[in-house]
Scaffold this motif. Structure first.
Motif, mmCIF file in Angstrom:
data_model
loop_
_atom_site.group_PDB
_atom_site.id
_atom_site.type_symbol
_atom_site.label_atom_id
_atom_site.label_comp_id
_atom_site.label_asym_id
_atom_site.label_seq_id
_atom_site.Cartn_x
_atom_site.Cartn_y
_atom_site.Cartn_z
ATOM 1 N N ILE A 441 38.967 31.479 36.550
ATOM 2 C CA ILE A 441 37.814 31.969 37.315
ATOM 3 C C ILE A 441 37.684 33.468 37.097
ATOM 4 O O ILE A 441 38.640 34.122 36.676
ATOM 5 C CB ILE A 441 37.954 31.659 38.826
ATOM 6 C CG1 ILE A 441 39.178 32.365 39.418
ATOM 7 C CG2 ILE A 441 38.024 30.157 39.072
ATOM 8 C CD1 ILE A 441 39.301 32.239 40.934
ATOM 9 N N ASP A 442 36.496 34.008 37.397
ATOM 10 C CA ASP A 442 36.308 35.459 37.274
ATOM 11 C C ASP A 442 37.067 36.175 38.377
ATOM 12 O O ASP A 442 37.891 37.038 38.127
ATOM 13 C CB ASP A 442 34.822 35.812 37.354
ATOM 14 C CG ASP A 442 34.066 35.321 36.125
ATOM 15 O OD1 ASP A 442 34.632 35.424 35.027
ATOM 16 O OD2 ASP A 442 32.941 34.826 36.289
ATOM 17 N N ASP A 461 42.584 35.975 43.674
ATOM 18 C CA ASP A 461 42.811 36.143 42.244
ATOM 19 C C ASP A 461 43.007 37.639 41.957
ATOM 20 O O ASP A 461 42.098 38.440 42.198
ATOM 21 C CB ASP A 461 41.593 35.612 41.475
ATOM 22 C CG ASP A 461 41.640 35.932 39.981
ATOM 23 O OD1 ASP A 461 42.722 36.279 39.481
ATOM 24 O OD2 ASP A 461 40.590 35.812 39.335
ATOM 25 N N GLN A 466 38.421 36.291 33.228
ATOM 26 C CA GLN A 466 38.498 34.845 33.054
ATOM 27 C C GLN A 466 38.941 34.573 31.622
ATOM 28 O O GLN A 466 38.203 34.800 30.674
ATOM 29 C CB GLN A 466 37.144 34.181 33.326
ATOM 30 C CG GLN A 466 37.184 32.669 33.273
ATOM 31 C CD GLN A 466 35.815 32.034 33.492
ATOM 32 O OE1 GLN A 466 34.786 32.627 33.137
ATOM 33 N NE2 GLN A 466 35.783 30.849 34.078
ATOM 34 N N GLY A 469 36.881 29.739 30.078
ATOM 35 C CA GLY A 469 35.784 29.311 30.933
ATOM 36 C C GLY A 469 35.123 28.037 30.482
ATOM 37 O O GLY A 469 34.064 27.676 30.973
ATOM 38 N N ARG A 496 35.531 23.869 38.510
ATOM 39 C CA ARG A 496 35.999 24.321 37.196
ATOM 40 C C ARG A 496 36.621 23.195 36.391
ATOM 41 O O ARG A 496 36.737 23.282 35.173
ATOM 42 C CB ARG A 496 37.028 25.462 37.355
ATOM 43 C CG ARG A 496 36.435 26.822 37.469
ATOM 44 C CD ARG A 496 35.684 27.239 36.210
ATOM 45 N NE ARG A 496 36.574 27.461 35.080
ATOM 46 C CZ ARG A 496 36.539 26.761 33.962
ATOM 47 N NH1 ARG A 496 35.675 25.753 33.810
ATOM 48 N NH2 ARG A 496 37.363 27.038 32.971
#
Length: 705
Positions: A441-442, A461, A466, A469, A496
């Motif tokens: 994830i970002d 996080d 990322q 992706g 995701r």
């Protein structure tokens, strides 16, 4: 809070045997002991234990996540749990014993608050008397001659007596003991033991039981009683005696040698709970969860010592030993009710960090005439070398660092998708679960931790980058627990990844060790929640696409443990979903089912699932030798048919009998284990195909917009 979640799925009796790994064994042959001829002496509580019991009560009432009032109702529950721990199969206590103990049940709450341990010790001493009587009765039957047993009579033995009434009187008690003795004789006879060998083995077994009873200490009574109290809060809250606490600390350090298996006590047996990734048992490939260890031998020629009825810590002492030495385990398979046993040879060694490394490979699939490349990363555990990291070593090992490197390599291979394999991953470092989530994830939250006061803290996080992706799937099973559930839950919530496989274990709580004046207390302080607000506790993570599992219907999982904390939800927190998988689940499941309806591996798995369901939970066994033989032959014949059906479908040579299968399995486990690991199994191949289907469906959806 403890950041390490390794071995999170322990049953209450496992605590001092987390990794059967440790030192030199005791003598396996007991000489005659005059002390055993005398009745067992009564045990008395100590002042230190009384003080510790009050401390435990106070700590739990103040700090445990679950708030329980210590009143008559909870006291009665402790009373029942105590009886269940002492006599789980209702083979010792008479109804008259229970009637005599009943007044204690009504005031056990006040006894706990005041540190009065006399009721607990009186019950424990009565248990020892009954257990001693049983052992002596068994020895008397052996003396009469095992050949005197009438194995032609049509009798049955109720195997699981947990729900049976207490023994009505001594006549009923002796009749049960006689049947249990007959069952032991029959089991050994069907394993090709002579009458002399049967008499010798059962003599040793019951002499060991007598010795154990004579060697009991007041700490045994105290620990059993206090854990009957801690257990009503949840199954992971446990009291450790000073000796048990020391063993726990040693085992958690992973600094000594052994086989790398998690053991528990179940009735009179030592049972394998799980096999540690990277350990000797896992590499040998033979020992499985659910297997029961009935004897232990040192080296290839050392005599096998019967361990049925032996204390768990004594069994651990026999199994653990010096590095590179061999131990032999005689086991009854947990996947069969057959009386047959097998002997496994395992070379003791350290559980090495590098043996738990994440690894990768690439699978290729054909779809619409085109090749699709799917990367697979297998993660056995969530590991981190804390010492190296804290010392500033720039090359310290961790799951996230290793997976990052694998991802960078795989991305150069023009991947179409990625599968993360978390099957059998029992957890590990919370920090690693958090940081691994961050690779996909970002930025954003990864998990919520709620404490006993209702305060919620979020893990975030730590890296806005990322690393990967693209399309993704996470494969889990019933043995995926703790950190695995945090990661899989986050991937599912963010959209995701597809979660594929079986329902996970459901261990979503956090424990901490508190020192006492006498021993230690491990208690549950907090609970994990997914960013969507769902708990990972009890229910675990439910897959989007379900695969058949041999764990279904078996006593594995948090929801199978007594007094486990419930599944619930809290207020979710804001997060950005990457995609919505729901519209694709039904068509994906249809494609999966159509593809696997005739797939040999999936057909085999479903047949084995039915086979285990049919034989694993038998309530009674026949004590007639011919009937028992017929039952075993029928069972083995059905298993052979299932195995040969798979072999025929794969073009492999058929087996003449199950002995050939067992020999083949042992050869594969020892010589070909590493080679086999590199090959993708049917589950991973199918998970890859499901992911390829998802990629195609998403592409069509995008094109139609």
């Amino acid at each position: 809070m403890i950041p390490t979640l390794r071995n999170a799925r322990k049953t209450p009796s496992v605590f001092f045997a987390l990794f059967t790994a440790l030192c030199i064994t005791t003598s396996s042959v007991f000489a005659a002991d005059q002390k055993l001829e005398r009745p067992v002496e009564e045990l008395e509580p100590s002042l230190q234990q009384a003080i510790a019991s009050v401390n435990v009560v106070q700590l739990l009432s103040r700090n445990h996540y679950r708030k329980i009032a210590l009143d008559q109702e909870s006291g009665e529950k402790v009373f029942q749990r105590y009886l269940d721990r002492l006599d789980p199969n209702r083979s010792f206590f008479l109804q008259s014993d229970i009637d005599q103990f009943t007044p204690y049940k009504e005031k056990l709450d006040s006894s706990l608050k005041s540190g009065d341990l006399k009721p607990a010790f009186e019950i424990f001493n009565r248990y020892r008397i009954r257990a001693e009587q049983r052992a002596r009765y068994m020895l008397a039957l052996i003396k009469q001659g095992v050949e005197k047993q009438n194995l032609k009579k049509n009798e049955e033995l109720i195997v699981d007596r947990k729900e049976q009434p207490w023994l009505a009187n001594k006549k009923a008690q002796r009749d049960l003991w006689r049947k249990q003795f007959k069952d032991s004789v029959l089991t050994l006879k069907l394993n090709n033991k002579t009458n002399e060998e049967i008499a010798d083995q059962l003599s040793r077994r019951n002499t060991n039981l007598l010795r154990r009873l004579h060697q009991s200490k007041s700490e045994d009574a105290f620990q059993t009683y206090i854990n009957s109290f801690t257990g009503i809060f949840d199954p992971h809250t446990q009291y450790f005696s000073p000796q048990t606490a020391e063993n726990f600390d040693i085992n958690m350090s992973l600094s000594l040698e052994g086989i790398g298996a998690v053991l528990s006590s179940e009735d009179e047996y030592t049972k394998v709970v799980s096999v540690v990734p990277g350990g000797p048992a896992e590499k040998a490939g033979q020992l499985k969860p659910g297997d029961k260890i009935i004897s232990v031998g040192q080296g290839r020629k050392g005599p096998l010592e019967d361990v049925v009825g032996m204390r768990l810590d004594d069994v651990v002492n026999l199994i653990r030993g010096k590095k590179k030495t061999l131990v032999r385990l005689e086991i009854i398979s947990g996947s069969s009710k057959s009386s047959s046993t097998r002997i496994y040879e395992i070379v003791r060694d350290k559980v090495k960090l590098e043996e738990q490394d994440a690894s990768s490979r690439i699978l290729e699939f054909k779809q619409d005439g085109k090749n699709k490349r799917v990367g697979v990363i297998e993660i056995p555990t969530f590991y981190i070398d804390f010492k190296a990291a804290q010392s500033g070593d720039p090359n310290y090992k961790s799951t996230t660092r290793d997976v990052r490197k694998l991802l960078e390599k795989l991305k150069k291979e023009n991947l179409d998708g990625l599968v993360i394999d978390l099957r059998g991953n029992g957890g590990g470092s919370l920090q690693e679960a958090n940081e691994l989530t961050g690779l996909f994830i970002d930025q954003g939250p990864t998990v919520l931790v709620r404490d006993s006061r209702g305060r919620t803290e979020r893990q975030q996080d730590p890296d806005p980058t990322q690393v990967y992706g693209g399309p993704m799937a996470v494969v889990v099973d019933r043995l995926s627990a703790s950190a695995s559930e945090i990661f899989a839950g986050a991937m599912q919530d963010y959209g995701r990844a597809l979660v594929i496989g079986g329902q996970t274990y459901g261990k979503g709580t956090v424990q901490s060790i508190q020192p006492l004046n006498h021993g230690q207390l491990k208690l549950t302080l907090a609970k994990f929640y997914r960013i969507s607000g769902q708990s990972t506790q009890n229910q675990g993570v439910l897959p989007d696409i379900a695969f058949p599992s041999l764990y279904d219907g078996r006593d594995i999982g948090e929801n199978k443990l007594p007094d486990a904390l419930p599944w619930d939800t809290i207020e979710p927190i804001p997060y950005r979903k990457y995609s919505d998988m729901k519209p694709y689940l039904e068509p994906l499941d249809k494609k999966h089912r159509k593809r696997t309806d005739d797939d040999p591996d999936f057909v085999y798995l479903n047949e084995m699932k039915d086979y285990l369901a049919r034989y694993e939970n038998q309530e009674k066994v026949s004590l007639n030798e011919e009937k028992r033989k017929h039952e075993i032959q029928t069972m083995r014949s059905q298993r052979l048919t299932i195995e040969n059906r798979l072999r025929k479908a794969k073009g492999e040579p058929l087996l003449n009998n199950l002995d050939e299968l067992e020999e083949a399995e042992q050869e594969e486990a020892s010589a070909e284990a590493k080679k086999k690991k590199k090959e993708a199994d049917a589950f991973i191949k199918e998970a890859g195909m499901v992911l390829v289907d998802l990629i195609q469906l998403e592409k069509k959806q995008t094109a139609s917009r």
